[in-house]
Design a protein around this motif. Structure first.
Motif, PDB file in Angstrom:
ATOM      1  N   UNK A  40       0.917  -1.184   0.193  1.00  0.00           N
ATOM      2  CA  UNK A  40      -0.059  -0.085   0.101  1.00  0.00           C
ATOM      3  C   UNK A  40       0.834   1.256  -0.096  1.00  0.00           C
ATOM      4  N   UNK A  41       1.885   1.275   0.810  1.00  0.00           N
ATOM      5  CA  UNK A  41       3.000   2.444   0.903  1.00  0.00           C
ATOM      6  C   UNK A  41       3.638   2.682  -0.544  1.00  0.00           C
ATOM      7  N   UNK A  45      -1.001   4.739  -1.226  1.00  0.00           N
ATOM      8  CA  UNK A  45      -2.288   4.295  -0.396  1.00  0.00           C
ATOM      9  C   UNK A  45      -1.884   4.709   0.953  1.00  0.00           C
ATOM     10  N   UNK A  46      -1.621   5.960   1.309  1.00  0.00           N
ATOM     11  CA  UNK A  46      -1.018   6.115   2.794  1.00  0.00           C
ATOM     12  C   UNK A  46      -1.936   7.418   3.329  1.00  0.00           C
ATOM     13  N   UNK A  47      -1.878   7.385   4.645  1.00  0.00           N
ATOM     14  CA  UNK A  47      -2.605   8.695   5.162  1.00  0.00           C
ATOM     15  C   UNK A  47      -1.646   9.174   6.117  1.00  0.00           C
ATOM     16  N   UNK A  51      -3.314  13.555   9.328  1.00  0.00           N
ATOM     17  CA  UNK A  51      -4.770  12.947   9.084  1.00  0.00           C
ATOM     18  C   UNK A  51      -5.296  11.843   9.907  1.00  0.00           C
ATOM     19  N   UNK A  52      -4.546  10.996  10.443  1.00  0.00           N
ATOM     20  CA  UNK A  52      -4.865  10.015  11.454  1.00  0.00           C
ATOM     21  C   UNK A  52      -5.258  10.583  12.571  1.00  0.00           C
TER      22      UNK A  52
END
Length: 64
Positions: A40-41, A45-47, A51-52
């Motif tokens: 994902x990274x 596709x990361x946050x 944001x978290x």
């Protein structure tokens, strides 16, 4: 590149001789989750950390 079976064998071969089926399952589960996270990274596709934190703060407000 190693096959998935070879990777699994490498992972569980590091466990102690007394490892249970549960230990083996958990080891393979964690390895897969780490691989999914890295994939994902690599795909972006990361946050972000900020944001978290914002998402958790909003969730706490909604649940109180």
């Amino acid at each position: 590149m190693k096959t998935e079976k070879e990777q699994a064998i490498d992972s569980i071969s590091c466990l102690p001789v007394e490892a249970t089926w549960e230990d083996i399952s958990y080891c393979l589960y964690i390895r897969r989750k780490i691989e999914e996270g890295l994939e994902a990274a690599n795909e972006g596709r990361v946050v972000s950390h900020d944001e978290v934190k914002k998402l958790f703060a909003e969730d706490n407000v909604a649940n109180n």
